[in-house]
Scaffold this active site. Structure first.
Site, mmCIF file in Angstrom:
data_model
loop_
_atom_site.group_PDB
_atom_site.id
_atom_site.type_symbol
_atom_site.label_atom_id
_atom_site.label_comp_id
_atom_site.label_asym_id
_atom_site.label_seq_id
_atom_site.Cartn_x
_atom_site.Cartn_y
_atom_site.Cartn_z
ATOM 1 N N HIS A 140 0.507 -1.188 -0.073
ATOM 2 C CA HIS A 140 -0.031 -0.165 -0.355
ATOM 3 C C HIS A 140 0.582 1.030 -0.153
ATOM 4 O O HIS A 140 -0.007 2.377 -0.346
ATOM 5 C CB HIS A 140 -1.066 -0.123 1.418
ATOM 6 N N ASP A 181 0.234 -7.699 1.294
ATOM 7 C CA ASP A 181 0.918 -6.093 1.633
ATOM 8 C C ASP A 181 2.061 -5.909 1.645
ATOM 9 O O ASP A 181 2.837 -5.241 2.328
ATOM 10 C CB ASP A 181 -0.107 -5.749 3.063
ATOM 11 N N SER A 259 4.952 2.711 7.606
ATOM 12 C CA SER A 259 4.410 0.839 6.721
ATOM 13 C C SER A 259 5.435 0.692 6.116
ATOM 14 O O SER A 259 6.598 1.708 5.389
ATOM 15 C CB SER A 259 3.379 2.243 6.363
#
Length: 316
Positions: A140, A181, A259
């Site tokens: 992402h 992810d 992230s």
């Protein structure tokens, strides 16, 4: 600290009893001596309770215990500082950039600047996988680059080499898997020696052990947050709606920009990839319930992405 049970009554108390029995004429004198002795004994007890110094008494242990505690805290702080110094060179800062126009020459893409011709659309983190310049991050974080068909999306990766020299390169996407992810970037580091992250295992984790997150929350580079493993075997949603099973829950703060960065243990070994957090409503701030993809899952799929690229089912 002086133990009250170790205080002994003055030896003068024994002859005092004999004096009371043997002579009634000296009752007032004895009473005066008794009060003096009782008063002296009270002073000893009070001084002991207040940890005051009394000549010929045992030295207080409180100072020694406090000094030992201070030494232990200092050692713990030194270990965490050393852990960060050793691990942070393996962490990279990723900027997701949109160009205003397609460069006339491919080599012009290297000159990525945040001016009127380029704007930063998001930031994230990643870590160096190997000495060849492969970078692991979340899908992402680079989703726009992965799905770009216009040629306007690109990725700028900031990193340091093994000698501590800062550099930045364009990150080219090698492969990605939205189901987990995960994504792999490749940067050209010819002439530079990198320091790949040390990989651990998530198989032997236990709730309560210390863990540390390194990343770039809100664009603040090389930020360290600390916490513990709060839970294991969690299930979180992936970008394509499927479930990522076996996720690590931690209270080490993971915010926007963290992230893709590593979650490491007390030995500096990567045990997970920081991925998601529950946020406080209306604030976007971490609630203390954060998740990382277990490193055992990452180790299983990243080599496939490096060798074979994106799985056909996830291609666009």
């Amino acid at each position: 600290m002086v133990v009250l049970g170790s205080i002994r009554a003055p030896s003068a108390l024994v002859p005092l009893q004999k004096m009371i029995v043997s002579s009634s004429d000296n009752e007032s004198l004895v009473l005066g001596r008794r009060r003096t002795i009782a008063f002296g004994y009270s002073v000893v007890v009070l001084a002991s309770l207040l940890n005051l110094h009394i000549p010929n008494s045992n030295p207080p242990l409180l100072h020694s215990a406090f000094a030992q505690q201070q030494d232990e805290l200092q050692q713990q702080e030194d270990r965490v500082a050393h852990l960060f110094q050793e691990s942070s060179p393996s962490v990279v800062f990723i900027k997701d950039i949109e160009l205003a126009k397609v460069p006339n020459r491919p080599e012009d893409r290297f000159m990525l600047t945040e001016d009127e011709n380029a704007k930063v659309e998001g930031t994230g983190s990643g870590f160096i996988w190997d000495k060849f310049g492969h970078i692991v991050t979340n899908y992402h974080v680079v989703a726009k680059l992965a799905t770009d068909r216009s040629g306007l999306q690109c990725c700028k990766v900031f990193l340091v080499d093994a000698g501590g020299n800062s550099l930045y390169r364009e990150g080219k996407i090698i492969g990605f898997d939205p189901s987990y992810d995960l994504a792999v970037l490749k940067v050209d580091v010819e002439g530079y020696e990198l320091k790949p992250a040390t990989l651990g295992t998530s198989r032997e984790l236990h709730v309560g052990q210390s863990c540390f997150a390194i990343g770039n929350p809100y664009g603040y580079e090389n930020t360290l947050t600390t916490g513990v493993v709060s839970g294991l075997g969690r299930e979180i949603p992936s970008p394509n709606g499927k479930a990522i099973r076996g996720a690590i829950q931690t209270d080490a703060d993971i915010n926007a920009g963290n992230s893709g960065g590593p979650l490491i243990d007390s030995y500096g070994h990567v045990i997970g990839v920081n991925t998601a957090t529950f946020t406080r409503k209306g604030t976007g701030a971490s609630s203390g319930v954060n998740f990382a993809i277990p490193i055992d899952t990452v180790v299983q799929y990243v080599p496939i992405l490096i060798v074979y690229g994106t799985p056909f089912k996830d291609g666009f």
